[in-house]
Write a protein that holds these residues in place. Structure first.
Motif, PDB file in Angstrom:
ATOM      1  N   ASN A 312       0.824  -1.216   0.000  1.00 59.68           N
ATOM      2  CA  ASN A 312       0.000   0.000   0.000  1.00 59.68           C
ATOM      3  C   ASN A 312       0.851   1.256   0.000  1.00 59.68           C
ATOM      4  OD1 ASN A 312      -2.292  -1.597   0.042  1.00 59.68           O
ATOM      5  ND2 ASN A 312      -2.535  -1.490   2.265  1.00 59.68           N
ATOM      6  N   VAL A 315       2.273   1.649  -3.516  1.00 64.00           N
ATOM      7  CA  VAL A 315       1.248   2.112  -4.463  1.00 64.00           C
ATOM      8  C   VAL A 315       0.958   3.599  -4.265  1.00 64.00           C
ATOM      9  CG1 VAL A 315      -1.200   1.897  -5.052  1.00 64.00           C
ATOM     10  CG2 VAL A 315       0.228  -0.153  -4.845  1.00 64.00           C
ATOM     11  N   GLU A 320      -0.709   2.649  -8.837  1.00 62.64           N
ATOM     12  CA  GLU A 320      -1.231   1.290  -8.893  1.00 62.64           C
ATOM     13  C   GLU A 320      -0.582   0.477 -10.008  1.00 62.64           C
ATOM     14  OE1 GLU A 320      -3.360  -1.823  -7.484  1.00 62.64           O
ATOM     15  OE2 GLU A 320      -3.665   0.196  -6.655  1.00 62.64           O
ATOM     16  N   ASP A 321      -0.303   1.123 -11.141  1.00 65.94           N
ATOM     17  CA  ASP A 321       0.311   0.446 -12.282  1.00 65.94           C
ATOM     18  C   ASP A 321       1.829   0.478 -12.127  1.00 65.94           C
ATOM     19  OD1 ASP A 321       1.149  -0.589 -14.681  1.00 65.94           O
ATOM     20  OD2 ASP A 321      -0.039   0.761 -15.940  1.00 65.94           O
ATOM     21  N   ARG A 356       0.926  -6.403 -10.189  1.00 68.94           N
ATOM     22  CA  ARG A 356       0.780  -5.045 -10.724  1.00 68.94           C
ATOM     23  C   ARG A 356       1.760  -4.755 -11.857  1.00 68.94           C
ATOM     24  NH1 ARG A 356      -0.944  -5.056  -5.523  1.00 68.94           N
ATOM     25  NH2 ARG A 356      -2.644  -3.609  -4.951  1.00 68.94           N
TER      26      ARG A 356
END
Length: 467
Positions: A312, A315, A320-321, A356
């Protein structure tokens, strides 16, 4: 004394080696011929400091042997330690099939009075099941269970820390023995007293109690330690939100002698072979008996969430990517000084990064081979992800051209790295520290973007002042 150890896993091998070290004649048996071959060739199938040297000494002295011959193992030992695995079943309860299989073999081949010692971590009531199985086998052989062919089932839980197991066994803080208060139990008590006498010379460390209480004690001890860890991890997430420093909090509460400092370190979740399955098993025992251990169920839930904390943070910092990103990972084993990958936080974290689209360059000083085996199974149906996971030989190799460093296991060699080299090797000086090894302010002064667990993210302005 003649002692048999059933199972050459972590607990069985340490127990056998240490009992042989103090002069006993130890027979270690296992159904896995690969393990026995490794041991008979002078190897050790697990990593545990000091164990290989102890096995070398005791083997050379002729005090320990390894075999797959079950009948010979039962005939050898007056004391039979059952030290096999008790993996979690689907509902979280302990799977006792290996314990009961060992008990059945003891009853099948017993050639005299046997003290049967449950060394495996087992739920309350297991000794009773073991006794029934042994009695069934003796009855099938036409034996009446008298002193000549009798037995007593003893609970003697282990309290060994992986990475310090040999020292823990040789210098125990307590020896818990659960024993029945009957004639067979009195015979067993004398034999166990004699076996453990060398560990009680300075002062008495043995705590005698009933069998059920001894079985319960092991689970209760691990549940308490897991609770302390999850408590601090839960607080660390609040500290992140309110701007407190969980390390300062730890020192503040740990200085209270009623609390102490042990197991108060925030991190990215506990793992290993004991805490996860023992918490689950004790909670399941409660449910089976109409109770709910609400605190313990929360402990497990917090730990499960904590294994996502590092991802987390990554990210939030990088998006996120993560396609095209490469992460250096230091530490794969669930804790230092072991190669144990069971329930290791690194597994969830690395899988999440790969999912991811990231690439991972992972290093561990001991657990590399075991990690390769485990991830090959974990990612068996994710071939493309597996291609982006690389296990490297040095911590420097992990850093090369990585976008950030992620620390998962607190190995000593990670505690004082060459930060100048680290900054030069990474594409950008970013560290996500799941074990709080460094000081946030010091990292900021070095120009490193540092994210820890429950500690402030420090940035310095052009004048070197914190803001």
């Amino acid at each position: 004394m003649k002692v048999t150890i059933v199972g050459t896993g972590y607990v069985g091998l340490v127990t056998g080696a240490c009992l042989a070290e103090i002069g006993n004649d130890v027979f270690c048996v296992d159904v896995d011929p690969r393990k026995i071959e490794i041991l008979n060739n002078g190897g050790v199938p697990i990593h545990e400091p000091g164990l290989q040297e102890m096995l070398r000494r005791t083997r050379a002295a002729g005090r320990i042997q390894f075999s797959t011959d079950v009948k010979a193992s039962v005939e050898h030992g007056d004391i039979q330690f059952i030290a096999v695995g008790t993996p979690p079943d689907e509902d979280g309860s302990a799977d006792l099939q290996y314990v009961l299989a060992a008990a059945r073999n003891i009853g099948k081949y017993s050639n005299g009075f046997k003290v049967i010692v449950d060394k495996s971590t087992v739920p309350v009531g297991t000794a009773l099941q073991v006794g029934r199985v042994v009695a069934e086998e003796l009855k099938a052989r036409g034996l009446d269970g008298s002193d000549k062919h009798g037995f007593s089932v003893v609970s003697n839980p282990e309290f060994l820390k992986e990475g310090a197991a040999v020292d823990d066994f040789m210098r125990p803080d307590r020896i818990v023995i659960g024993i029945d208060d009957d004639h067979a139990g009195q015979i067993a008590r004398e034999k166990m007293k004699r076996l453990y006498a060398p560990f009680n010379r300075n002062h008495e460390r043995t705590l005698y109690m009933d069998v059920r209480s001894a079985e319960f004690t092991k689970y209760a001890a691990n549940a308490m330690l897991a609770t302390r860890i999850s408590f601090m991890n839960d607080l660390s997430n609040l500290a992140d939100t309110v701007g407190a420093d969980i390390e300062a909090v730890r020192r503040g509460i740990g200085s209270d002698p009623r609390i102490g400092y042990h197991f108060l370190y925030a991190g990215c979740g506990y793992g290993g072979s004991c805490f996860p399955k023992d918490v689950q098993a004790l909670a399941q025992t409660a449910r089976e008996n109409g109770h709910t251990l609400r605190i313990l169920e929360a402990v497990e839930a917090v730990n499960d969430d904590q294994k996502e904390v590092l991802v987390n943070k990554i990210v939030r910092r990088m998006g996120e990517d993560l396609r095209g990103r490469t992460f250096a990972v230091w530490g794969l084993a669930f804790k230092p000084n072991t190669d144990d990958m069971r329930e290791a936080s690194s597994r969830r974290m690395i899988e999440a990064l790969l999912k991811r689209g990231a690439s991972v360059q992972a290093y561990d000083p001991v657990a590399r081979d075991e990690a390769e085996r485990v991830f090959a199974l974990d990612l068996a149906d994710r071939a493309e992800d597996m291609k982006r996971l690389h296990f490297v030989k040095t911590q420097q190799d992990a850093l090369t051209n990585a976008d950030a460093l992620v620390i998962v296991t607190e190995w000593k060699e990670f505690k004082s790295p060459d930060f100048a080299h680290l900054k030069g090797a990474l594409k950008a000086p970013v560290i996500f520290d799941g074990r709080n090894l460094y000081e946030p302010e010091a990292m900021a002064e070095l120009g490193i973007d540092y994210y820890a667990i429950g500690r402030p993210h420090v940035e310095l302005d052009s004048n070197g002042s914190r803001h």
